[in-house]
Design a protein around this motif. Structure first.
Motif, PDB file in Angstrom:
ATOM      1  N   ALA A 193      -7.467  12.801  32.610  1.00 58.52           N
ATOM      2  CA  ALA A 193      -6.222  13.489  32.963  1.00 58.52           C
ATOM      3  C   ALA A 193      -5.026  12.882  32.240  1.00 58.52           C
ATOM      4  CB  ALA A 193      -6.005  13.432  34.472  1.00 58.52           C
ATOM      5  N   PHE A 194      -4.975  11.544  32.181  1.00 58.58           N
ATOM      6  CA  PHE A 194      -3.806  10.903  31.579  1.00 58.58           C
ATOM      7  C   PHE A 194      -3.794  11.036  30.057  1.00 58.58           C
ATOM      8  CE2 PHE A 194      -1.377   7.434  29.773  1.00 58.58           C
ATOM      9  CZ  PHE A 194      -0.196   7.526  30.491  1.00 58.58           C
ATOM     10  N   SER A 195      -4.949  10.890  29.417  1.00 57.78           N
ATOM     11  CA  SER A 195      -5.013  10.914  27.949  1.00 57.78           C
ATOM     12  C   SER A 195      -4.785  12.302  27.365  1.00 57.78           C
ATOM     13  CB  SER A 195      -6.359  10.377  27.466  1.00 57.78           C
ATOM     14  OG  SER A 195      -7.414  11.210  27.901  1.00 57.78           O
ATOM     15  N   GLU A 196      -4.971  13.345  28.184  1.00 56.62           N
ATOM     16  CA  GLU A 196      -4.762  14.728  27.752  1.00 56.62           C
ATOM     17  C   GLU A 196      -5.652  15.112  26.560  1.00 56.62           C
ATOM     18  OE1 GLU A 196      -0.609  15.179  26.922  1.00 56.62           O
ATOM     19  OE2 GLU A 196       0.014  14.691  28.973  1.00 56.62           O
ATOM     20  N   LEU A 197      -6.849  14.530  26.514  1.00 54.64           N
ATOM     21  CA  LEU A 197      -7.764  14.820  25.402  1.00 54.64           C
ATOM     22  C   LEU A 197      -8.567  16.095  25.621  1.00 54.64           C
ATOM     23  CD1 LEU A 197      -9.038  11.220  24.586  1.00 54.64           C
ATOM     24  CD2 LEU A 197      -7.438  12.606  23.274  1.00 54.64           C
ATOM     25  N   GLU A 198      -8.619  16.562  26.858  1.00 49.76           N
ATOM     26  CA  GLU A 198      -9.306  17.805  27.192  1.00 49.76           C
ATOM     27  C   GLU A 198     -10.734  17.817  26.628  1.00 49.76           C
ATOM     28  OE1 GLU A 198      -6.563  20.798  25.835  1.00 49.76           O
ATOM     29  OE2 GLU A 198      -5.193  20.447  27.516  1.00 49.76           O
ATOM     30  N   GLU A 199     -11.119  18.853  25.874  1.00 42.63           N
ATOM     31  CA  GLU A 199     -12.510  18.972  25.418  1.00 42.63           C
ATOM     32  C   GLU A 199     -12.890  17.902  24.389  1.00 42.63           C
ATOM     33  OE1 GLU A 199     -10.064  21.670  22.731  1.00 42.63           O
ATOM     34  OE2 GLU A 199     -10.191  21.227  24.877  1.00 42.63           O
ATOM     35  N   PHE A 200     -11.899  17.254  23.782  1.00 41.67           N
ATOM     36  CA  PHE A 200     -12.194  16.205  22.798  1.00 41.67           C
ATOM     37  C   PHE A 200     -12.881  15.001  23.444  1.00 41.67           C
ATOM     38  CE2 PHE A 200      -9.022  18.515  20.344  1.00 41.67           C
ATOM     39  CZ  PHE A 200      -9.561  18.464  19.063  1.00 41.67           C
ATOM     40  N   ILE A 201     -12.747  14.868  24.768  1.00 38.12           N
ATOM     41  CA  ILE A 201     -13.341  13.732  25.465  1.00 38.12           C
ATOM     42  C   ILE A 201     -14.868  13.735  25.315  1.00 38.12           C
ATOM     43  CG2 ILE A 201     -13.752  14.746  27.754  1.00 38.12           C
ATOM     44  CD1 ILE A 201     -12.045  11.367  27.105  1.00 38.12           C
ATOM     45  N   TYR A 202     -15.448  14.882  24.982  1.00 34.38           N
ATOM     46  CA  TYR A 202     -16.904  14.992  24.832  1.00 34.38           C
ATOM     47  C   TYR A 202     -17.351  14.886  23.373  1.00 34.38           C
ATOM     48  CZ  TYR A 202     -16.289  16.733  29.559  1.00 34.38           C
ATOM     49  OH  TYR A 202     -15.932  16.860  30.873  1.00 34.38           O
ATOM     50  N   LEU A 203     -16.407  14.621  22.458  1.00 38.95           N
ATOM     51  CA  LEU A 203     -16.728  14.486  21.042  1.00 38.95           C
ATOM     52  C   LEU A 203     -16.713  13.017  20.639  1.00 38.95           C
ATOM     53  CD1 LEU A 203     -14.602  17.379  19.465  1.00 38.95           C
ATOM     54  CD2 LEU A 203     -17.038  17.395  20.095  1.00 38.95           C
ATOM     55  N   PRO A 204     -17.414  12.674  19.545  1.00 37.31           N
ATOM     56  CA  PRO A 204     -17.378  11.281  19.070  1.00 37.31           C
ATOM     57  C   PRO A 204     -15.951  10.848  18.728  1.00 37.31           C
ATOM     58  CG  PRO A 204     -19.143  12.491  17.998  1.00 37.31           C
ATOM     59  CD  PRO A 204     -18.323  13.508  18.740  1.00 37.31           C
ATOM     60  N   VAL A 205     -15.646   9.608  19.022  1.00 41.08           N
ATOM     61  CA  VAL A 205     -14.306   9.085  18.792  1.00 41.08           C
ATOM     62  C   VAL A 205     -13.947   9.101  17.307  1.00 41.08           C
ATOM     63  CG1 VAL A 205     -12.938   6.950  18.909  1.00 41.08           C
ATOM     64  CG2 VAL A 205     -14.198   7.734  20.906  1.00 41.08           C
ATOM     65  N   ARG A 206     -14.942   9.077  16.419  1.00 43.98           N
ATOM     66  CA  ARG A 206     -14.653   9.110  14.980  1.00 43.98           C
ATOM     67  C   ARG A 206     -13.997  10.420  14.561  1.00 43.98           C
ATOM     68  NH1 ARG A 206     -18.605  12.370  12.870  1.00 43.98           N
ATOM     69  NH2 ARG A 206     -20.602  12.419  14.007  1.00 43.98           N
ATOM     70  N   THR A 207     -14.054  11.440  15.407  1.00 44.42           N
ATOM     71  CA  THR A 207     -13.409  12.713  15.101  1.00 44.42           C
ATOM     72  C   THR A 207     -11.957  12.738  15.575  1.00 44.42           C
ATOM     73  OG1 THR A 207     -14.080  13.784  17.180  1.00 44.42           O
ATOM     74  CG2 THR A 207     -15.623  13.889  15.321  1.00 44.42           C
ATOM     75  N   PRO A 248     -16.857   4.129  17.502  1.00 47.61           N
ATOM     76  CA  PRO A 248     -16.517   5.433  16.922  1.00 47.61           C
ATOM     77  C   PRO A 248     -17.623   6.473  17.018  1.00 47.61           C
ATOM     78  CG  PRO A 248     -16.815   3.771  15.205  1.00 47.61           C
ATOM     79  CD  PRO A 248     -16.776   3.044  16.496  1.00 47.61           C
ATOM     80  N   GLU A 249     -18.872   6.051  17.078  1.00 46.09           N
ATOM     81  CA  GLU A 249     -19.972   7.016  17.137  1.00 46.09           C
ATOM     82  C   GLU A 249     -20.218   7.548  18.549  1.00 46.09           C
ATOM     83  OE1 GLU A 249     -21.459   8.363  14.570  1.00 46.09           O
ATOM     84  OE2 GLU A 249     -20.224   7.144  13.233  1.00 46.09           O
ATOM     85  N   LEU A 250     -19.637   6.883  19.545  1.00 45.71           N
ATOM     86  CA  LEU A 250     -19.793   7.328  20.924  1.00 45.71           C
ATOM     87  C   LEU A 250     -18.694   8.337  21.278  1.00 45.71           C
ATOM     88  CD1 LEU A 250     -20.601   3.977  22.775  1.00 45.71           C
ATOM     89  CD2 LEU A 250     -22.197   5.663  21.828  1.00 45.71           C
ATOM     90  N   THR A 251     -18.967   9.161  22.265  1.00 49.17           N
ATOM     91  CA  THR A 251     -17.968  10.119  22.730  1.00 49.17           C
ATOM     92  C   THR A 251     -16.886   9.405  23.536  1.00 49.17           C
ATOM     93  OG1 THR A 251     -19.067  10.575  24.833  1.00 49.17           O
ATOM     94  CG2 THR A 251     -19.762  11.880  22.905  1.00 49.17           C
TER      95      THR A 251
END
Length: 230
Positions: free
Chosen positions: A137-151, A106-109
């Motif tokens: 591309a498949f997950s459609e997370l866009e800019e969230f891909i660079y944020l910690p997974v806990r968010t 969770p603490e990693l992006t």
């Protein structure tokens, strides 16, 4: 590729069970079938005398109620549990969808989790750039891909985990129930990716409660009850 399982038996010891009042009740309910004692230690027999063989192209459905041994058998095939007797031989790289979020930090992006999971999946470094592009591309997370997974929301985590797990064609695929991910629009997209992922597997073993699904996806079935084949 193949799986050859002969007379497989999986047992778990329960230490200090003699100090628990529930032990006598459990032994009575089980009738000595799944619970036994060895040198003062209560033993749970999760699987007993399981035999089957699979070759390229085989699709095996494991059917049974909760507690029948389906997930235990999948974990044994994945190498998580070792048999106390019998033999289990496999040829081919095993991929599992038993827990899609296994290994997520969770603490990693999102990007860092893709790299971490790729190591766990044994993906060569030279394939990593294309895998990252595919997952983003498949997950459609866009800019969230660079944020910690806990968010992330729980749905976003599942989308990321699903995209990673299905990014590389499997040889032997283990599944604990059919996976359904996301809202209506993403679910349709995920279903198509999952079906393509399964079609590419040389061998599939899937646990399910649904006999209709079992008939649709499998050419062999094992019905389990209390760790034994019916």
């Amino acid at each position: 590729m193949y799986i050859d399982c002969q007379h497989l038996k999986i047992q778990f010891p329960i230490y200090n069970a003699q100090q628990r009042s529930i032990k006598r009740s459990l032994l009575t309910i089980a009738g000595g079938g799944r619970l036994s004692q060895s040198q003062g230690v209560t033993m749970v027999t999760a699987l007993d005398d399981i035999s089957f063989s699979l070759q390229d192209g085989d699709r095996l459905a494991l059917l049974g109620h909760n507690g029948s041994g389906k997930t235990t058998l999948l974990r044994a095939l994945a190498g998580v549990y070792s048999p106390v007797s019998g033999t289990l031989k496999t040829s081919g790289k095993i991929s599992s969808l038993l827990d899609a979020t296994l290994g997520m930090e969770p603490e990693l992006t999102g990007i860092e989790n893709i790299k971490l999971r790729s190591l766990l999946l044994g993906i060569p470094p030279q394939q990593l750039p294309s895998l990252i592009d595919d997952v983003i591309a498949f997950s459609e997370l866009e800019e969230f891909i660079y944020l910690p997974v806990r968010t992330y929301s729980s749905g976003m985590i599942l989308r990321l985990a699903f995209a990673i797990c299905t990014a590389r064609a499997p040889e032997i695929l283990l599944m604990d129930e059919w996976i359904s991910v996301g809202d209506a629009a993403f679910k349709d997209k995920a279903e198509k990716r999952l079906q393509s992922f399964i079609d590419k597997a040389a061998i599939l073993v899937i646990a399910t409660h649904d006999p209709h699904l079992a008939n649709r996806v499998s050419n062999q079935q094992l019905h389990l009850e209390q760790g034994k084949i019916l």
